[in-house]
Every structure is written in C-alpha cells, then in structure tokens.
Design a protein around this motif. Structure first.
Motif, mmCIF file in Angstrom:
data_model
loop_
_atom_site.group_PDB
_atom_site.id
_atom_site.type_symbol
_atom_site.label_atom_id
_atom_site.label_comp_id
_atom_site.label_asym_id
_atom_site.label_seq_id
_atom_site.Cartn_x
_atom_site.Cartn_y
_atom_site.Cartn_z
ATOM 1 N N GLY A 70 -39.061 108.047 66.782
ATOM 2 C CA GLY A 70 -40.458 108.013 66.725
ATOM 3 C C GLY A 70 -41.031 106.796 67.381
ATOM 4 O O GLY A 70 -42.098 106.624 67.160
ATOM 5 N N TYR A 71 -40.342 106.181 68.014
ATOM 6 C CA TYR A 71 -41.073 104.821 68.848
ATOM 7 C C TYR A 71 -40.914 104.997 70.202
ATOM 8 O O TYR A 71 -39.950 105.673 70.911
ATOM 9 C CB TYR A 71 -40.009 103.625 68.208
ATOM 10 N N ASN A 72 -41.561 103.962 70.882
ATOM 11 C CA ASN A 72 -41.525 103.883 72.362
ATOM 12 C C ASN A 72 -41.355 102.462 72.543
ATOM 13 O O ASN A 72 -41.424 101.432 71.478
ATOM 14 C CB ASN A 72 -43.055 104.186 73.180
ATOM 15 N N ALA A 73 -40.890 102.101 73.744
ATOM 16 C CA ALA A 73 -40.357 100.663 74.034
ATOM 17 C C ALA A 73 -40.798 100.408 75.436
ATOM 18 O O ALA A 73 -40.836 101.223 76.295
ATOM 19 C CB ALA A 73 -39.005 100.454 73.982
ATOM 20 N N ASP A 74 -40.846 99.200 75.701
ATOM 21 C CA ASP A 74 -40.801 98.538 77.104
ATOM 22 C C ASP A 74 -39.570 98.064 77.497
ATOM 23 O O ASP A 74 -38.832 97.875 76.583
ATOM 24 C CB ASP A 74 -41.826 97.627 77.299
ATOM 25 N N THR A 75 -39.231 98.325 78.786
ATOM 26 C CA THR A 75 -37.875 97.842 79.267
ATOM 27 C C THR A 75 -38.001 96.711 80.470
ATOM 28 O O THR A 75 -38.860 96.722 81.186
ATOM 29 C CB THR A 75 -37.072 99.055 79.720
ATOM 30 N N VAL A 76 -37.048 95.840 80.418
ATOM 31 C CA VAL A 76 -37.031 95.018 81.273
ATOM 32 C C VAL A 76 -35.452 94.625 81.587
ATOM 33 O O VAL A 76 -34.573 95.264 80.893
ATOM 34 C CB VAL A 76 -37.522 93.456 80.927
ATOM 35 N N ASP A 77 -35.255 94.320 83.077
ATOM 36 C CA ASP A 77 -33.847 94.309 83.431
ATOM 37 C C ASP A 77 -33.035 92.895 83.186
ATOM 38 O O ASP A 77 -31.727 92.810 83.449
ATOM 39 C CB ASP A 77 -33.914 94.374 84.967
ATOM 40 N N ASN A 78 -33.505 91.833 82.780
ATOM 41 C CA ASN A 78 -33.143 90.683 82.436
ATOM 42 C C ASN A 78 -33.752 89.837 81.329
ATOM 43 O O ASN A 78 -34.810 90.126 81.213
ATOM 44 C CB ASN A 78 -32.626 89.889 83.645
ATOM 45 N N GLY A 79 -33.204 88.568 80.964
ATOM 46 C CA GLY A 79 -33.863 87.681 80.323
ATOM 47 C C GLY A 79 -35.110 87.007 80.823
ATOM 48 O O GLY A 79 -35.994 86.848 80.189
ATOM 49 N N LEU A 80 -35.085 86.629 81.927
ATOM 50 C CA LEU A 80 -36.276 86.217 82.556
ATOM 51 C C LEU A 80 -37.547 87.254 82.668
ATOM 52 O O LEU A 80 -38.661 86.830 82.138
ATOM 53 C CB LEU A 80 -35.968 85.939 84.178
ATOM 54 N N GLU A 81 -37.320 88.497 82.800
ATOM 55 C CA GLU A 81 -38.077 89.400 82.968
ATOM 56 C C GLU A 81 -38.887 89.685 81.331
ATOM 57 O O GLU A 81 -39.914 90.011 81.066
ATOM 58 C CB GLU A 81 -37.829 90.812 83.457
ATOM 59 N N ALA A 82 -37.922 89.338 80.589
ATOM 60 C CA ALA A 82 -38.140 89.522 78.940
ATOM 61 C C ALA A 82 -39.301 88.501 78.808
ATOM 62 O O ALA A 82 -40.173 88.754 78.098
ATOM 63 C CB ALA A 82 -36.931 89.433 77.972
ATOM 64 N N LEU A 83 -38.938 87.349 79.232
ATOM 65 C CA LEU A 83 -39.943 86.173 78.938
ATOM 66 C C LEU A 83 -41.290 86.576 79.602
ATOM 67 O O LEU A 83 -42.199 86.223 79.047
ATOM 68 C CB LEU A 83 -39.234 84.711 79.576
ATOM 69 N N ILE A 84 -41.293 87.043 80.889
ATOM 70 C CA ILE A 84 -42.346 87.206 81.496
ATOM 71 C C ILE A 84 -43.272 88.423 80.815
ATOM 72 O O ILE A 84 -44.502 88.327 80.423
ATOM 73 C CB ILE A 84 -42.147 87.624 83.001
#
Length: 134
Positions: free
Chosen positions: A42-56
């Motif tokens: 029942g959840y949605n999420a955003d995805t990123v490809d690496n730690g740097l993108e996670a910080l951004i």
C-alpha cells in the motif's frame, strides 16, 4: 532519478500515517521488485540509483524511510548514510538492504536503523516499515 506521482500520499497498513519512502538502489530489477512489494503493502516510493542521488533527492523532499543498498556507484550507501546523519540528525530511518550479510554490524554502526538481506521478502519489508527490522 525517478519520482513517482502521488508518493506524498502513500498509505500502507497505517492509514492515519503518510509515509514517504526513498529507495537507493543501483540495480533497475531490484528497484522494480522493491517498488512492486511496496505497492502490494500500500505504499509508493521514489527511487534513485546511488547515494549521491539520494542526497540530492533529500534536499528537495523530506523522507521518513530510506531503503539503502550498500554497494552503489558514485557514492555507496554507507557514505551516504554518514552524510544523511550529519545533515538530517532527526530523520529519516535508514534500513540497509544488501546481500552482504557479513556487513550488518558495519551498517548499524554507520547510522543504519536496521538491516535486511537480499533477496527481501514481503514480510521483511513490512517489518522494516513497522520499525522492527534489525
């Protein structure tokens, strides 16, 4: 970087609590599996490809939970977790998701709130969301 529409309104088994989730994972197949499992819960999420993108991504949006792979290009999950803990000491919860089960203690000492091993199960994922993963 992928931001799914409507993820601000993601609800799971806790209908009174919106949960904002970020998946930091470099493997597209693993991203897809995690997104489908979250959707089942029942959840949605955003995805990123690496730690740097996670910080951004975290600079532009507040997350309650980060599902973080350890080994990623650009910036690994452990380095990203250390930076997250310095920049955002009050949040989010970080759950490391990795196949490297021997690194569990390292993940927790580097700022992780929990650890689940790949391949993850729906039950493990629900426990992570419920703050029971470790």
């Amino acid at each position: 970087m992928t931001f799914e529409k409507g993820s601000d309104l993601a609800f799971g088994k806790h209908p009174n609590r919106a949960l904002s989730i970020l998946i930091a994972e470099d493997d597209p197949a693993n991203q897809m599996v995690a997104l489908r499992m979250l959707k089942t819960l029942g959840y949605n999420a955003d995805t990123v490809d690496n730690g740097l993108e996670a910080l951004i991504a975290m600079e532009s949006r507040s997350y309650n939970l980060v599902l973080m792979d350890i080994q990623m290009p650009e910036m690994d999950g452990l380095q990203a977790a250390r930076i997250i803990r310095k920049r955002w000491p009050e949040g989010p919860r970080i759950i490391f998701v990795t196949g490297c089960t021997s690194r569990r203690d390292e993940c927790i000492s580097e700022g992780g709130d929990g650890f689940i091993s790949k391949p993850i199960s729906l039950h493990q994922l629900q426990e992570a969301i419920d703050d029971k993963a470790c």
